[in-house]
Enzyme design. Sequence first.
Site, mmCIF file in Angstrom:
data_model
loop_
_atom_site.group_PDB
_atom_site.id
_atom_site.type_symbol
_atom_site.label_atom_id
_atom_site.label_comp_id
_atom_site.label_asym_id
_atom_site.label_seq_id
_atom_site.Cartn_x
_atom_site.Cartn_y
_atom_site.Cartn_z
ATOM 1 N N LYS A 12 0.840 -1.203 0.000
ATOM 2 C CA LYS A 12 0.000 0.000 0.000
ATOM 3 C C LYS A 12 0.879 1.258 0.000
ATOM 4 O O LYS A 12 2.098 1.182 0.281
ATOM 5 C CB LYS A 12 -0.922 -0.041 1.224
ATOM 6 C CG LYS A 12 -1.946 -1.197 1.220
ATOM 7 C CD LYS A 12 -2.799 -1.142 2.494
ATOM 8 C CE LYS A 12 -3.880 -2.188 2.542
ATOM 9 N NZ LYS A 12 -4.699 -2.091 3.792
ATOM 10 N N PHE A 60 -15.241 4.469 8.035
ATOM 11 C CA PHE A 60 -13.883 4.797 7.575
ATOM 12 C C PHE A 60 -13.709 4.581 6.061
ATOM 13 O O PHE A 60 -12.619 4.785 5.538
ATOM 14 C CB PHE A 60 -12.826 3.981 8.349
ATOM 15 C CG PHE A 60 -13.012 2.490 8.283
ATOM 16 C CD1 PHE A 60 -12.523 1.759 7.202
ATOM 17 C CD2 PHE A 60 -13.662 1.805 9.303
ATOM 18 C CE1 PHE A 60 -12.692 0.384 7.128
ATOM 19 C CE2 PHE A 60 -13.833 0.424 9.241
ATOM 20 C CZ PHE A 60 -13.350 -0.285 8.144
ATOM 21 N N ARG A 93 -0.968 -14.372 4.734
ATOM 22 C CA ARG A 93 -1.776 -13.735 5.793
ATOM 23 C C ARG A 93 -1.050 -13.799 7.138
ATOM 24 O O ARG A 93 -1.039 -12.847 7.902
ATOM 25 C CB ARG A 93 -3.126 -14.441 5.953
ATOM 26 C CG ARG A 93 -4.284 -13.978 5.085
ATOM 27 C CD ARG A 93 -4.623 -12.526 5.110
ATOM 28 N NE ARG A 93 -5.360 -12.042 6.252
ATOM 29 C CZ ARG A 93 -6.083 -10.913 6.240
ATOM 30 N NH1 ARG A 93 -6.188 -10.168 5.151
ATOM 31 N NH2 ARG A 93 -6.691 -10.499 7.316
ATOM 32 N N THR A 99 -5.381 -7.422 10.981
ATOM 33 C CA THR A 99 -5.788 -6.166 10.327
ATOM 34 C C THR A 99 -5.410 -4.940 11.162
ATOM 35 O O THR A 99 -4.861 -3.968 10.644
ATOM 36 C CB THR A 99 -7.326 -6.186 10.118
ATOM 37 O OG1 THR A 99 -7.670 -7.384 9.423
ATOM 38 C CG2 THR A 99 -7.790 -4.989 9.325
ATOM 39 N N ARG A 110 2.559 -6.169 9.496
ATOM 40 C CA ARG A 110 1.685 -5.105 9.993
ATOM 41 C C ARG A 110 2.036 -4.715 11.422
ATOM 42 O O ARG A 110 1.984 -3.539 11.793
ATOM 43 C CB ARG A 110 0.232 -5.555 9.900
ATOM 44 C CG ARG A 110 -0.275 -5.602 8.455
ATOM 45 C CD ARG A 110 -1.602 -6.311 8.360
ATOM 46 N NE ARG A 110 -2.298 -6.035 7.117
ATOM 47 C CZ ARG A 110 -3.493 -6.515 6.830
ATOM 48 N NH1 ARG A 110 -4.123 -7.314 7.680
ATOM 49 N NH2 ARG A 110 -4.074 -6.226 5.689
ATOM 50 N N ASN A 124 -1.814 -0.219 7.375
ATOM 51 C CA ASN A 124 -1.135 -1.470 7.714
ATOM 52 C C ASN A 124 -0.240 -2.007 6.591
ATOM 53 O O ASN A 124 0.029 -3.193 6.511
ATOM 54 C CB ASN A 124 -2.152 -2.514 8.191
ATOM 55 C CG ASN A 124 -3.336 -2.634 7.247
ATOM 56 O OD1 ASN A 124 -3.257 -2.203 6.108
ATOM 57 N ND2 ASN A 124 -4.404 -3.238 7.712
ATOM 58 N N HIS A 127 -1.707 -5.391 1.768
ATOM 59 C CA HIS A 127 -2.964 -6.121 1.629
ATOM 60 C C HIS A 127 -2.640 -7.566 1.278
ATOM 61 O O HIS A 127 -1.703 -7.819 0.515
ATOM 62 C CB HIS A 127 -3.833 -5.534 0.508
ATOM 63 C CG HIS A 127 -4.958 -6.449 0.124
ATOM 64 N ND1 HIS A 127 -6.130 -6.519 0.846
ATOM 65 C CD2 HIS A 127 -5.065 -7.388 -0.859
ATOM 66 C CE1 HIS A 127 -6.912 -7.451 0.301
ATOM 67 N NE2 HIS A 127 -6.289 -7.999 -0.730
HETATM 68 P P1 IDP Z 1 -7.715 -7.050 5.879
HETATM 69 O O1 IDP Z 1 -6.956 -5.977 5.123
HETATM 70 O O2 IDP Z 1 -6.946 -7.583 7.056
HETATM 71 O O3 IDP Z 1 -8.246 -8.144 4.989
HETATM 72 P P2 IDP Z 1 -10.375 -5.852 5.908
HETATM 73 O O4 IDP Z 1 -11.449 -6.059 6.949
HETATM 74 O O5 IDP Z 1 -10.594 -6.450 4.561
HETATM 75 O O6 IDP Z 1 -8.995 -6.347 6.560
HETATM 76 O O7 IDP Z 1 -10.183 -4.281 5.791
HETATM 77 C C1 IDP Z 1 -9.508 -3.687 4.710
HETATM 78 C C2 IDP Z 1 -8.656 -2.527 5.210
HETATM 79 O O8 IDP Z 1 -9.493 -1.536 5.802
HETATM 80 C C3 IDP Z 1 -7.675 -2.905 6.321
HETATM 81 O O9 IDP Z 1 -6.475 -3.456 5.819
HETATM 82 C C4 IDP Z 1 -7.447 -1.557 6.983
HETATM 83 O O10 IDP Z 1 -6.561 -0.742 6.225
HETATM 84 C C5 IDP Z 1 -8.843 -0.954 6.942
HETATM 85 N N1 IDP Z 1 -9.663 -1.276 8.125
HETATM 86 C C6 IDP Z 1 -10.332 -2.447 8.354
HETATM 87 N N2 IDP Z 1 -11.021 -2.413 9.501
HETATM 88 C C7 IDP Z 1 -10.803 -1.193 10.023
HETATM 89 C C8 IDP Z 1 -11.268 -0.541 11.233
HETATM 90 O O11 IDP Z 1 -12.018 -1.100 12.054
HETATM 91 N N3 IDP Z 1 -10.816 0.715 11.459
HETATM 92 C C9 IDP Z 1 -10.000 1.367 10.581
HETATM 93 N N4 IDP Z 1 -9.536 0.806 9.443
HETATM 94 C C10 IDP Z 1 -9.940 -0.463 9.156
HETATM 95 MG MG MG Z 2 -9.661 -8.061 3.498
#
Ligand code: IDP
Ligand code: MG
Length: 169
Positions: A12, A60, A93, A99, A110, A124, A127
Amino acid sequence: MKNTQATLVLIKPDGLKKSLTGNILARLSETKLEIIAAKVVRVSKELAEQHYYHLKDKPFFPELIKYLQGELHDRKKVLALVYGGEDAINKVRQLAGATNPEEADPTSIRGSYGRITTKGLYENVIHASTNESEAEREIKLWFLPEEIIVDLYHAKIKTQDQCTHRVWA
Ligand code: IDP
Ligand code: MG
């Protein structure tokens, strides 16, 4: 039995801005997975919204779209890669970590490099796809069939303006 999979990885814009590309690729190479596609992508709003469509109702979401487009980091690009090999999805992962960077294992990518912004967004740095159907959807969203050096999914020939090229079936 071997469980060969492909998974999408995005470095990212914060990962690029923090000069973490080499470091993240070195960590990923520990998995012994193979890079089967790679490119630098300027992310349109449409692509960002399609990538994160499952989060469109979250508060967000607008900030997340700006983040993936590089608007928060003055780096309007991401590095997109496809890794392939045995248990690719879980291996990547695991290495990426949870996350929420504060909850992620501190030795994960991360956990090591992520942060939570004052607006509450998880930055983070990476992806990684979470399961096979998500990986397929995401890889098809980010890559054309000819950009991947193996035949991963069904593709078909499309003719447009007397040019033929392969598209996802
Ligand atoms: P992942 O990236 O671990 O698969 P996802 O739930 O798909 O998690 O969320 C995508 C992205 O959205 C995360 O990598 C992060 O950058 C952001 N994100 C997810 N959940 C939150 C949250 O609760 N607060 C703030 N940002 C979040
Ligand atoms: Mg995801």
